[in-house]
Scaffold this motif. Structure first.
Motif, PDB file in Angstrom:
ATOM      1  N   TYR A 244      31.766  41.718 -15.772  1.00  0.00           N
ATOM      2  CA  TYR A 244      30.794  41.828 -16.859  1.00  0.00           C
ATOM      3  C   TYR A 244      31.450  41.633 -18.230  1.00  0.00           C
ATOM      4  O   TYR A 244      31.105  42.303 -19.202  1.00  0.00           O
ATOM      5  N   ASN A 245      32.405  40.714 -18.287  1.00  0.00           N
ATOM      6  CA  ASN A 245      33.034  40.282 -19.538  1.00  0.00           C
ATOM      7  C   ASN A 245      33.662  41.420 -20.325  1.00  0.00           C
ATOM      8  O   ASN A 245      33.547  41.482 -21.547  1.00  0.00           O
ATOM      9  N   GLN A 246      34.303  42.311 -19.620  1.00  0.00           N
ATOM     10  CA  GLN A 246      35.022  43.444 -20.196  1.00  0.00           C
ATOM     11  C   GLN A 246      34.156  44.270 -21.131  1.00  0.00           C
ATOM     12  O   GLN A 246      34.555  44.627 -22.235  1.00  0.00           O
ATOM     13  N   GLN A 247      32.975  44.602 -20.654  1.00  0.00           N
ATOM     14  CA  GLN A 247      32.045  45.468 -21.372  1.00  0.00           C
ATOM     15  C   GLN A 247      32.129  46.872 -20.780  1.00  0.00           C
ATOM     16  O   GLN A 247      31.806  47.072 -19.610  1.00  0.00           O
ATOM     17  N   SER A 248      32.548  47.833 -21.571  1.00  0.00           N
ATOM     18  CA  SER A 248      32.603  49.216 -21.084  1.00  0.00           C
ATOM     19  C   SER A 248      31.201  49.710 -20.754  1.00  0.00           C
ATOM     20  O   SER A 248      31.029  50.562 -19.882  1.00  0.00           O
ATOM     21  N   TYR A 249      30.204  49.155 -21.415  1.00  0.00           N
ATOM     22  CA  TYR A 249      28.817  49.527 -21.138  1.00  0.00           C
ATOM     23  C   TYR A 249      28.481  49.306 -19.665  1.00  0.00           C
ATOM     24  O   TYR A 249      27.771  50.110 -19.060  1.00  0.00           O
ATOM     25  N   ALA A 250      28.994  48.224 -19.074  1.00  0.00           N
ATOM     26  CA  ALA A 250      28.735  47.946 -17.653  1.00  0.00           C
ATOM     27  C   ALA A 250      29.296  49.061 -16.774  1.00  0.00           C
ATOM     28  O   ALA A 250      28.656  49.480 -15.804  1.00  0.00           O
ATOM     29  N   LEU A 251      30.476  49.565 -17.140  1.00  0.00           N
ATOM     30  CA  LEU A 251      31.059  50.671 -16.375  1.00  0.00           C
ATOM     31  C   LEU A 251      30.223  51.936 -16.528  1.00  0.00           C
ATOM     32  O   LEU A 251      29.934  52.629 -15.550  1.00  0.00           O
TER      33      LEU A 251
END
Length: 160
Positions: free
Chosen positions: A104-111
């Motif tokens: 997810y393109n290094q999005q912490s939000y996805a984690l």
């Protein structure tokens, strides 16, 4: 006296296993107490991270802009690393958290969203979600009833 035979396995029909597809990968997850505790611990840690960022601490105020940037970047990296490690444990595969982060393109939000959805799934499976909704409903009813009584009392006092 006769014996009563009950098959609780049929009655309960517990199924805490789920197939999770995220980041193009499929994971078999068993939502047990260890998973629940890991999710809860990390959720609290992420909340603590945000709380620390919103508080005005003397230490933070004394920092230069460059020091603040470095501090916040370090904190962000720590939380992302913790999320990745926790997802490795929950999903049962080393590198799963890093894979999701990269996918997810290094999005912490996805984690964070992955953790939130896993937590909600656990709560639905074990009945915690129903119990929490019931408590919220009861609180709303109590608040409404209390407000209704206050309005009625106020109206009666104005008539006098």
């Amino acid at each position: 006296m006769s014996a009563i035979n009950m098959d609780l396995d049929k009655r309960f029909n517990f199924d805490f296993k789920r197939k999770i597809i995220i980041g193009g990968e499929t994971y078999n997850v068993i939502f047990n107490d260890a998973v629940d505790q890991s999710l809860l611990d990390l959720q609290l840690e992420v909340q603590d991270f945000y709380d620390q960022q919103t508080k005005n601490t003397e230490k933070f105020e004394e920092m230069t802009v460059a020091q603040r940037k470095a501090y916040l970047a370090g904190q962000q990296k720590r939380v992302v690393k913790d999320c990745e490690e926790m997802l490795d444990k929950v999903l049962g595969k080393k590198g799963a958290g890093k894979h999701i982060y990269d996918y997810y393109n290094q999005q912490s939000y996805a984690l964070f969203e992955t953790i939130r959805v896993l937590r909600e799934t656990k709560e639905k499976l074990d009945g915690t979600a129903k119990q929490r909704e019931r408590q919220k409903h009861e609180a709303r009813v109590t608040e409404y009833t209390g407000r209704k009584k206050r309005v009625k009392t106020h109206a009666q006092s104005k008539k006098k």
